[in-house]
Motif scaffolding. Structure first.
Motif, mmCIF file in Angstrom:
data_model
loop_
_atom_site.group_PDB
_atom_site.id
_atom_site.type_symbol
_atom_site.label_atom_id
_atom_site.label_comp_id
_atom_site.label_asym_id
_atom_site.label_seq_id
_atom_site.Cartn_x
_atom_site.Cartn_y
_atom_site.Cartn_z
ATOM 1 N N LYS A 80 7.300 9.969 12.829
ATOM 2 C CA LYS A 80 5.902 9.813 12.400
ATOM 3 C C LYS A 80 5.568 8.344 12.159
ATOM 4 O O LYS A 80 4.486 7.890 12.540
ATOM 5 C CB LYS A 80 5.636 10.661 11.160
ATOM 6 C CG LYS A 80 5.697 12.157 11.451
ATOM 7 C CD LYS A 80 5.365 13.002 10.262
ATOM 8 C CE LYS A 80 6.463 12.998 9.234
ATOM 9 N NZ LYS A 80 6.226 13.957 8.131
ATOM 10 N N ALA A 81 6.480 7.608 11.564
ATOM 11 C CA ALA A 81 6.244 6.184 11.313
ATOM 12 C C ALA A 81 6.142 5.412 12.625
ATOM 13 O O ALA A 81 5.266 4.545 12.782
ATOM 14 C CB ALA A 81 7.355 5.606 10.439
ATOM 15 N N ARG A 82 6.999 5.725 13.562
ATOM 16 C CA ARG A 82 6.953 5.020 14.851
ATOM 17 C C ARG A 82 5.696 5.380 15.632
ATOM 18 O O ARG A 82 5.098 4.521 16.287
ATOM 19 C CB ARG A 82 8.207 5.307 15.655
ATOM 20 C CG ARG A 82 9.419 4.596 15.071
ATOM 21 C CD ARG A 82 10.668 4.918 15.868
ATOM 22 N NE ARG A 82 11.835 4.332 15.272
ATOM 23 C CZ ARG A 82 12.546 3.373 15.847
ATOM 24 N NH1 ARG A 82 12.198 2.875 17.004
ATOM 25 N NH2 ARG A 82 13.615 2.904 15.243
ATOM 26 N N ALA A 83 5.290 6.647 15.577
ATOM 27 C CA ALA A 83 4.046 7.042 16.241
ATOM 28 C C ALA A 83 2.866 6.282 15.638
ATOM 29 O O ALA A 83 1.982 5.814 16.359
ATOM 30 C CB ALA A 83 3.837 8.547 16.130
ATOM 31 N N HIS A 84 2.872 6.139 14.322
ATOM 32 C CA HIS A 84 1.806 5.386 13.656
ATOM 33 C C HIS A 84 1.790 3.938 14.150
ATOM 34 O O HIS A 84 0.733 3.396 14.491
ATOM 35 C CB HIS A 84 1.988 5.433 12.139
ATOM 36 C CG HIS A 84 0.945 4.666 11.410
ATOM 37 N ND1 HIS A 84 -0.309 5.167 11.164
ATOM 38 C CD2 HIS A 84 0.958 3.405 10.913
ATOM 39 C CE1 HIS A 84 -1.018 4.253 10.539
ATOM 40 N NE2 HIS A 84 -0.277 3.172 10.364
ATOM 41 N N SER A 85 2.960 3.313 14.216
ATOM 42 C CA SER A 85 3.053 1.924 14.685
ATOM 43 C C SER A 85 2.621 1.785 16.136
ATOM 44 O O SER A 85 1.907 0.849 16.493
ATOM 45 C CB SER A 85 4.484 1.407 14.530
ATOM 46 O OG SER A 85 4.836 1.339 13.179
ATOM 47 N N ILE A 86 3.048 2.719 16.972
ATOM 48 C CA ILE A 86 2.686 2.679 18.395
ATOM 49 C C ILE A 86 1.186 2.851 18.558
ATOM 50 O O ILE A 86 0.533 2.094 19.279
ATOM 51 C CB ILE A 86 3.471 3.758 19.178
ATOM 52 C CG1 ILE A 86 4.952 3.367 19.257
ATOM 53 C CG2 ILE A 86 2.879 3.959 20.575
ATOM 54 C CD1 ILE A 86 5.864 4.505 19.683
ATOM 55 N N GLY A 87 0.613 3.832 17.870
ATOM 56 C CA GLY A 87 -0.823 4.054 17.947
ATOM 57 C C GLY A 87 -1.608 2.860 17.449
ATOM 58 O O GLY A 87 -2.608 2.454 18.062
ATOM 59 N N ALA A 88 -1.169 2.268 16.335
ATOM 60 C CA ALA A 88 -1.860 1.100 15.788
ATOM 61 C C ALA A 88 -1.783 -0.085 16.744
ATOM 62 O O ALA A 88 -2.773 -0.806 16.932
ATOM 63 C CB ALA A 88 -1.267 0.729 14.431
ATOM 64 N N MET A 89 -0.634 -0.281 17.377
ATOM 65 C CA MET A 89 -0.481 -1.385 18.324
ATOM 66 C C MET A 89 -1.365 -1.170 19.546
ATOM 67 O O MET A 89 -2.057 -2.093 19.987
ATOM 68 C CB MET A 89 0.990 -1.526 18.738
ATOM 69 C CG MET A 89 1.275 -2.722 19.615
ATOM 70 S SD MET A 89 1.311 -2.383 21.404
ATOM 71 C CE MET A 89 2.484 -1.075 21.534
ATOM 72 N N PHE A 90 -1.377 0.049 20.084
ATOM 73 C CA PHE A 90 -2.236 0.344 21.228
ATOM 74 C C PHE A 90 -3.700 0.131 20.854
ATOM 75 O O PHE A 90 -4.455 -0.489 21.602
ATOM 76 C CB PHE A 90 -2.033 1.786 21.699
ATOM 77 C CG PHE A 90 -0.997 1.942 22.762
ATOM 78 C CD1 PHE A 90 -1.330 2.446 24.001
ATOM 79 C CD2 PHE A 90 0.324 1.605 22.535
ATOM 80 C CE1 PHE A 90 -0.380 2.608 24.991
ATOM 81 C CE2 PHE A 90 1.284 1.751 23.508
ATOM 82 C CZ PHE A 90 0.935 2.253 24.752
ATOM 83 N N GLU A 91 -4.105 0.663 19.713
ATOM 84 C CA GLU A 91 -5.494 0.534 19.285
ATOM 85 C C GLU A 91 -5.870 -0.942 19.128
ATOM 86 O O GLU A 91 -6.922 -1.380 19.599
ATOM 87 C CB GLU A 91 -5.725 1.282 17.974
ATOM 88 C CG GLU A 91 -7.158 1.221 17.507
ATOM 89 C CD GLU A 91 -7.399 2.018 16.230
ATOM 90 O OE1 GLU A 91 -8.553 1.996 15.779
ATOM 91 O OE2 GLU A 91 -6.469 2.637 15.695
ATOM 92 N N HIS A 92 -5.018 -1.708 18.494
ATOM 93 C CA HIS A 92 -5.284 -3.132 18.283
ATOM 94 C C HIS A 92 -5.444 -3.875 19.611
ATOM 95 O O HIS A 92 -6.357 -4.691 19.773
ATOM 96 C CB HIS A 92 -4.162 -3.762 17.463
ATOM 97 C CG HIS A 92 -4.290 -5.242 17.333
ATOM 98 N ND1 HIS A 92 -5.212 -5.848 16.514
ATOM 99 C CD2 HIS A 92 -3.615 -6.247 17.955
ATOM 100 C CE1 HIS A 92 -5.103 -7.162 16.635
ATOM 101 N NE2 HIS A 92 -4.149 -7.429 17.500
ATOM 102 N N ARG A 93 -4.570 -3.580 20.554
ATOM 103 C CA ARG A 93 -4.604 -4.299 21.827
ATOM 104 C C ARG A 93 -5.740 -3.841 22.735
ATOM 105 O O ARG A 93 -6.183 -4.601 23.588
ATOM 106 C CB ARG A 93 -3.269 -4.162 22.550
ATOM 107 C CG ARG A 93 -2.180 -4.930 21.791
ATOM 108 C CD ARG A 93 -0.901 -5.087 22.517
ATOM 109 N NE ARG A 93 -1.064 -5.796 23.772
ATOM 110 C CZ ARG A 93 -0.157 -5.759 24.738
ATOM 111 N NH1 ARG A 93 0.944 -5.056 24.588
ATOM 112 N NH2 ARG A 93 -0.352 -6.405 25.868
ATOM 113 N N MET A 94 -6.194 -2.606 22.551
ATOM 114 C CA MET A 94 -7.214 -2.070 23.454
ATOM 115 C C MET A 94 -8.641 -2.199 22.939
ATOM 116 O O MET A 94 -9.581 -2.167 23.725
ATOM 117 C CB MET A 94 -6.920 -0.593 23.747
ATOM 118 C CG MET A 94 -5.655 -0.411 24.558
ATOM 119 S SD MET A 94 -5.284 1.318 24.849
ATOM 120 C CE MET A 94 -6.616 1.748 25.940
#
Length: 133
Positions: A107-121
């Motif tokens: 769950k923590a990694r999914a949160h980090s991945i989603g946040a990184m994708f959102e930030h970059r996109m």
């Protein structure tokens, strides 16, 4: 009534269960289903094994995933609401199936991945203006 605790997420079979459960939810979701099926036209027979490799690499350290996922997401009409829904569905899938340190890590990694994708996109105040032809 005694309820057995959920197992932790530890094996390749666990990864497959998680990914299959998550994407079943995506395919039932009114916000995400159109992006995956109508816009991206995901070939599920190809996408699911790729996601097994991705999450196996992330959570089990197998290093099987060799792709570059960001580029495939840039052309999609995705908003912050899509990222939030993705995360809600992912967390719900983990919580339904697993409990323990690896489940928490997922769950923590999914949160980090989603946040990184959102930030970059997502455009922000530091984004370069788009060029108009």
């Amino acid at each position: 009534m005694n309820v057995l605790p959920l197992p932790d997420l530890e094996t390749e079979a666990d990864i497959v269960r998680l990914v299959d459960t998550f994407y079943a939810r995506v395919n039932e979701d009114e916000l995400l289903r159109p992006v995956f099926n109508d816009v991206a036209q995901v070939d599920w027979a190809q996408h699911l094994p790729t996601m097994y490799d991705f999450w196996s690499s992330v959570l089990l350290g197998t290093s099987r995933y060799k792709g570059r996922p960001m580029a495939k997401h840039f052309p999609l009409p995705i908003t912050p609401a899509h990222f939030q829904r993705w995360l809600v569905l992912f967390r719900a899938s983990v919580d339904e199936l697993f409990s323990g340190p690896k489940a928490d890590d997922a769950k923590a990694r999914a949160h980090s991945i989603g946040a990184m994708f959102e930030h970059r996109m997502m455009p922000n105040r530091l984004s370069l203006p788009s060029r108009q032809s």
